[in-house]
Design a protein around this motif. Structure first.
Motif, PDB file in Angstrom:
ATOM      1  N   ALA A  53       1.973  31.999  -3.425  1.00 40.28           N
ATOM      2  CA  ALA A  53       1.297  30.770  -2.728  1.00 40.28           C
ATOM      3  C   ALA A  53       0.045  31.158  -2.376  1.00 40.28           C
ATOM      4  O   ALA A  53      -0.159  32.203  -1.869  1.00 40.28           O
ATOM      5  N   GLY A  54      -0.697  30.048  -2.401  1.00 37.71           N
ATOM      6  CA  GLY A  54      -2.067  30.361  -1.579  1.00 37.71           C
ATOM      7  C   GLY A  54      -2.027  29.881  -0.121  1.00 37.71           C
ATOM      8  O   GLY A  54      -1.107  29.573   0.426  1.00 37.71           O
ATOM      9  N   GLY A  55      -3.237  29.614   0.519  1.00 38.65           N
ATOM     10  CA  GLY A  55      -3.359  29.118   1.969  1.00 38.65           C
ATOM     11  C   GLY A  55      -3.110  30.098   2.850  1.00 38.65           C
ATOM     12  O   GLY A  55      -3.180  31.426   2.353  1.00 38.65           O
ATOM     13  N   ARG A  56      -3.177  29.723   3.962  1.00 42.45           N
ATOM     14  CA  ARG A  56      -3.060  30.612   5.163  1.00 42.45           C
ATOM     15  C   ARG A  56      -1.724  31.117   5.478  1.00 42.45           C
ATOM     16  O   ARG A  56      -1.203  32.334   5.857  1.00 42.45           O
ATOM     17  N   THR A  57      -0.602  30.178   5.247  1.00 38.73           N
ATOM     18  CA  THR A  57       0.770  30.143   5.715  1.00 38.73           C
ATOM     19  C   THR A  57       1.058  31.666   5.299  1.00 38.73           C
ATOM     20  O   THR A  57       1.985  32.502   5.863  1.00 38.73           O
ATOM     21  N   PRO A  58       1.060  31.990   3.808  1.00 41.69           N
ATOM     22  CA  PRO A  58       1.846  33.137   3.262  1.00 41.69           C
ATOM     23  C   PRO A  58       1.249  34.461   3.695  1.00 41.69           C
ATOM     24  O   PRO A  58       1.861  35.619   3.265  1.00 41.69           O
ATOM     25  N   THR A  59       0.139  34.438   4.350  1.00 35.77           N
ATOM     26  CA  THR A  59      -0.626  35.705   4.739  1.00 35.77           C
ATOM     27  C   THR A  59       0.393  36.556   5.527  1.00 35.77           C
ATOM     28  O   THR A  59       0.455  37.982   5.004  1.00 35.77           O
ATOM     29  N   GLU A  83      -5.114  28.135  -7.560  1.00 43.44           N
ATOM     30  CA  GLU A  83      -6.185  28.953  -7.204  1.00 43.44           C
ATOM     31  C   GLU A  83      -7.276  28.012  -6.728  1.00 43.44           C
ATOM     32  O   GLU A  83      -7.430  27.018  -7.359  1.00 43.44           O
ATOM     33  N   ARG A  84      -8.379  28.542  -6.019  1.00 46.65           N
ATOM     34  CA  ARG A  84      -9.493  27.637  -5.664  1.00 46.65           C
ATOM     35  C   ARG A  84     -10.542  28.008  -6.989  1.00 46.65           C
ATOM     36  O   ARG A  84     -10.366  29.134  -7.390  1.00 46.65           O
ATOM     37  N   ALA A  85     -11.276  27.088  -7.298  1.00 46.30           N
ATOM     38  CA  ALA A  85     -12.338  27.418  -8.411  1.00 46.30           C
ATOM     39  C   ALA A  85     -13.429  28.218  -7.969  1.00 46.30           C
ATOM     40  O   ALA A  85     -14.497  27.747  -7.811  1.00 46.30           O
ATOM     41  N   SER A  93     -10.869  32.518  -2.061  1.00 41.36           N
ATOM     42  CA  SER A  93      -9.975  32.817  -3.093  1.00 41.36           C
ATOM     43  C   SER A  93      -8.491  33.256  -2.638  1.00 41.36           C
ATOM     44  O   SER A  93      -8.388  34.077  -1.732  1.00 41.36           O
ATOM     45  N   ASN A  94      -7.513  32.760  -3.281  1.00 44.53           N
ATOM     46  CA  ASN A  94      -6.092  33.137  -2.974  1.00 44.53           C
ATOM     47  C   ASN A  94      -5.924  34.415  -3.595  1.00 44.53           C
ATOM     48  O   ASN A  94      -5.135  35.204  -2.660  1.00 44.53           O
ATOM     49  N   TYR A  95      -6.510  34.737  -4.549  1.00 42.51           N
ATOM     50  CA  TYR A  95      -6.285  36.105  -5.104  1.00 42.51           C
ATOM     51  C   TYR A  95      -6.805  37.248  -3.966  1.00 42.51           C
ATOM     52  O   TYR A  95      -6.269  38.026  -3.583  1.00 42.51           O
ATOM     53  N   LEU A 152       5.647  28.842  -2.749  1.00 48.94           N
ATOM     54  CA  LEU A 152       4.608  27.516  -2.596  1.00 48.94           C
ATOM     55  C   LEU A 152       4.473  27.219  -1.075  1.00 48.94           C
ATOM     56  O   LEU A 152       5.429  27.564  -0.340  1.00 48.94           O
ATOM     57  N   GLY A 153       3.508  26.521  -0.680  1.00 49.70           N
ATOM     58  CA  GLY A 153       3.283  26.087   0.762  1.00 49.70           C
ATOM     59  C   GLY A 153       3.331  24.639   0.386  1.00 49.70           C
ATOM     60  O   GLY A 153       3.589  23.922  -0.524  1.00 49.70           O
ATOM     61  N   MET A 154       3.064  23.818   1.644  1.00 51.76           N
ATOM     62  CA  MET A 154       2.746  22.420   1.592  1.00 51.76           C
ATOM     63  C   MET A 154       1.701  22.092   2.584  1.00 51.76           C
ATOM     64  O   MET A 154       1.771  22.656   3.698  1.00 51.76           O
ATOM     65  N   GLY A 155       0.756  21.186   2.128  1.00 58.65           N
ATOM     66  CA  GLY A 155      -0.413  20.716   2.969  1.00 58.65           C
ATOM     67  C   GLY A 155       0.220  19.705   3.860  1.00 58.65           C
ATOM     68  O   GLY A 155       1.201  19.151   3.769  1.00 58.65           O
ATOM     69  N   ALA A 156      -0.574  19.317   4.881  1.00 63.56           N
ATOM     70  CA  ALA A 156      -0.200  18.138   5.967  1.00 63.56           C
ATOM     71  C   ALA A 156      -0.234  16.739   5.058  1.00 63.56           C
ATOM     72  O   ALA A 156       0.091  15.660   5.734  1.00 63.56           O
ATOM     73  N   ALA A 158       1.222  16.658   2.315  1.00 65.21           N
ATOM     74  CA  ALA A 158       2.505  16.775   1.443  1.00 65.21           C
ATOM     75  C   ALA A 158       1.923  17.316  -0.004  1.00 65.21           C
ATOM     76  O   ALA A 158       2.831  17.119  -0.926  1.00 65.21           O
ATOM     77  N   HIS A 159       0.962  17.842  -0.102  1.00 66.43           N
ATOM     78  CA  HIS A 159       0.599  18.461  -1.460  1.00 66.43           C
ATOM     79  C   HIS A 159       1.155  19.787  -1.573  1.00 66.43           C
ATOM     80  O   HIS A 159       1.749  20.309  -0.579  1.00 66.43           O
ATOM     81  N   THR A 160       1.618  20.378  -2.774  1.00 61.67           N
ATOM     82  CA  THR A 160       2.049  21.461  -2.852  1.00 61.67           C
ATOM     83  C   THR A 160       1.296  22.434  -4.368  1.00 61.67           C
ATOM     84  O   THR A 160       0.869  21.450  -4.972  1.00 61.67           O
ATOM     85  N   ALA A 161       1.189  23.629  -4.180  1.00 58.04           N
ATOM     86  CA  ALA A 161       0.192  24.282  -5.328  1.00 58.04           C
ATOM     87  C   ALA A 161      -1.110  23.699  -5.060  1.00 58.04           C
ATOM     88  O   ALA A 161      -1.471  23.301  -3.916  1.00 58.04           O
ATOM     89  N   TRP A 199     -12.792  21.449  -7.570  1.00 61.34           N
ATOM     90  CA  TRP A 199     -11.925  21.867  -8.590  1.00 61.34           C
ATOM     91  C   TRP A 199     -10.786  22.719  -8.145  1.00 61.34           C
ATOM     92  O   TRP A 199     -11.122  23.753  -7.314  1.00 61.34           O
ATOM     93  N   ARG A 200      -9.692  22.654  -8.477  1.00 62.74           N
ATOM     94  CA  ARG A 200      -8.547  23.615  -8.361  1.00 62.74           C
ATOM     95  C   ARG A 200      -7.825  23.760  -9.511  1.00 62.74           C
ATOM     96  O   ARG A 200      -7.747  23.082 -10.525  1.00 62.74           O
ATOM     97  N   LEU A 201      -7.066  25.430  -9.556  1.00 65.86           N
ATOM     98  CA  LEU A 201      -6.571  25.597 -10.711  1.00 65.86           C
ATOM     99  C   LEU A 201      -5.384  25.613 -10.321  1.00 65.86           C
ATOM    100  O   LEU A 201      -4.805  26.196  -9.278  1.00 65.86           O
ATOM    101  N   ASP A 222       0.964  20.750  12.530  1.00 70.05           N
ATOM    102  CA  ASP A 222       0.489  19.573  11.601  1.00 70.05           C
ATOM    103  C   ASP A 222       1.129  19.122  10.483  1.00 70.05           C
ATOM    104  O   ASP A 222       1.030  18.088   9.690  1.00 70.05           O
ATOM    105  N   LYS A 223       2.165  20.032  10.067  1.00 75.11           N
ATOM    106  CA  LYS A 223       2.932  19.612   8.814  1.00 75.11           C
ATOM    107  C   LYS A 223       4.076  18.895   9.265  1.00 75.11           C
ATOM    108  O   LYS A 223       4.828  18.183   8.077  1.00 75.11           O
ATOM    109  N   HIS A 224       4.206  18.499  10.547  1.00 73.58           N
ATOM    110  CA  HIS A 224       5.828  17.952  10.777  1.00 73.58           C
ATOM    111  C   HIS A 224       5.812  16.573  10.234  1.00 73.58           C
ATOM    112  O   HIS A 224       6.911  16.131   9.350  1.00 73.58           O
TER     113      HIS A 224
HETATM  114  C1  6PG Z   1      -3.782  26.423  -1.683  1.00 68.79           C
HETATM  115  C2  6PG Z   1      -2.052  26.365  -1.546  1.00 68.79           C
HETATM  116  C3  6PG Z   1      -2.071  24.924  -1.167  1.00 68.79           C
HETATM  117  C4  6PG Z   1      -1.297  25.567   0.245  1.00 68.79           C
HETATM  118  C5  6PG Z   1      -1.249  24.322   1.193  1.00 68.79           C
HETATM  119  C6  6PG Z   1      -0.828  24.784   2.553  1.00 68.79           C
HETATM  120  O1  6PG Z   1      -4.516  27.288  -2.289  1.00 68.79           O
HETATM  121  O2  6PG Z   1      -4.396  25.900  -0.405  1.00 68.79           O
HETATM  122  O3  6PG Z   1      -1.513  26.960  -2.510  1.00 68.79           O
HETATM  123  O4  6PG Z   1      -0.960  24.585  -1.900  1.00 68.79           O
HETATM  124  O5  6PG Z   1      -0.163  26.024   0.118  1.00 68.79           O
HETATM  125  O6  6PG Z   1      -2.435  23.742   1.384  1.00 68.79           O
HETATM  126  O7  6PG Z   1      -1.673  25.692   3.075  1.00 68.79           O
HETATM  127  P1  6PG Z   1      -1.734  26.333   4.637  1.00 68.79           P
HETATM  128  O8  6PG Z   1      -0.714  27.390   4.455  1.00 68.79           O
HETATM  129  O9  6PG Z   1      -3.119  27.072   4.610  1.00 68.79           O
HETATM  130  O10 6PG Z   1      -1.532  25.313   5.580  1.00 68.79           O
END
Ligand code: 6PG
Length: 265
Positions: A53-59, A83-85, A93-95, A152-156, A158-161, A199-201, A222-224
């Motif tokens: 997963a990308g974003g901050r939570t998986p760090t 991934e971000r473009a 970059s998530n990578y 996977l993560g989830m945005g505020a 409700a997006h995922t990936a 753009w996103r991949l 913020d995700k509640h």
């Molecule tokens: C990304 C993700 C995205 C992420 C959510 C949650 O590249 O941003 O894959 O789906 O999981 O936006 O992001 P946070 O963990 O940063 O809140």
């Protein structure tokens, strides 16, 4: 390691919520889950395919995986759910994030780390990743490759990936067909996200739905609201893409902290 989870709740269709007291204990618990799933996959098939997963939570999870002993890394293939473009050295970059906190030092052969070639034009990068996933599918003798574990993560919202509300990728009437009219699902796609004007991949719903196990990481107050909506399942996936994760044939575990589930720590 003492379990830091305070509750395990059943959700509709067999999904499970694993409630953690804090983002740190969530990362530790998720790391144990990841290693258990990878170990079983390697024992069963000799190799394991893990989608990150990308974003901050998986760090914090990747930092925990970097610290935990595991002998199976040489049998693991790493993929990225989205991934971000941007080029791999870019701060967004998530990578880059996963590489810096874990993969750079992990005993995973570089040839088994399948990053998006996000330095290319979005459509070209998506095409290359689709080819790589299709090659895996062929090796698995499947139409759609099955990742053993997809994080996977989830945005505020409700997006995922990178499946955002309103995404054309969520429009099932757009099912892909080959020249003979046979279902030929697209496995990876480039998508413009109007809300972010970028753009996103991303893996497509078809590839996400083919994963054997999905672990969703959701932390923070913020995700509640979005999590309650998704729990309620009422919105359609086009409005709350994470609802898609309720309808997966494989196992789904939601690793959430108190703030995400209850709205306050
Ligand atoms: C990304 C993700 C995205 C992420 C959510 C949650 O590249 O941003 O894959 O789906 O999981 O936006 O992001 P946070 O963990 O940063 O809140």
């Amino acid at each position: 390691m003492a379990s830091s989870l305070t509750a395990r709740m059943a959700m509709p269709r067999g999904a499970v919520i694993r409630l953690a007291d804090s983002p740190e204990s969530l990362a530790q618990a998720a790391a144990c889950e990841v290693l258990a799933v990878l170990e079983a996959a390697i024992a069963w098939r000799g190799e394991a395919h893990l989608g990150l997963a990308g974003g901050r939570t998986p760090t914090a999870l990747y930092q925990a995986l970097a610290a935990l002993p595991f002998e199976g890394w040489s049998h693991v293939h790493v993929w990225f759910g989205d991934e971000r473009a941007v080029p791999p050295e870019h701060a967004e970059s998530n990578y880059r994030m996963a590489h810096e906190v874990w993969l750079a030092a992990a005993p995973i052969p570089a040839s088994q780390v399948h990053r998006w070639e996000s330095e290319l034009a979005p459509a070209a990068a998506a095409g290359r990743y689709d080819d790589a996933l299709r090659a895996l599918a062929a090796r698995q003798e499947r139409l759609v490759p099955a990742l053993d574990l997809l994080l996977l993560g989830m945005g505020a919202d409700a997006h995922t990936a990178s499946l955002f509300p309103g995404s054309p990728l969520l429009d099932e009437s757009q099912a892909d067909r080959d020249a003979d009219g046979e279902a030929a699902p697209c496995l990876a796609a480039a998508v413009h996200v109007p809300a972010l004007d970028t753009w996103r991949l991303t893996l497509t719903p078809a590839t996400i739905q083919a994963a054997r196990t999905v672990v969703v990481l959701v932390a923070g107050e913020d995700k509640h609201p979005a999590f309650r909506r998704v729990l309620g399942q009422t919105p359609a996936a086009i409005d709350a893409p994470a609802v898609l994760l309720h309808h997966l044939p494989g196992d789904v575990a939601w690793f959430v902290d108190r703030a995400a589930l209850f709205g306050a720590a």
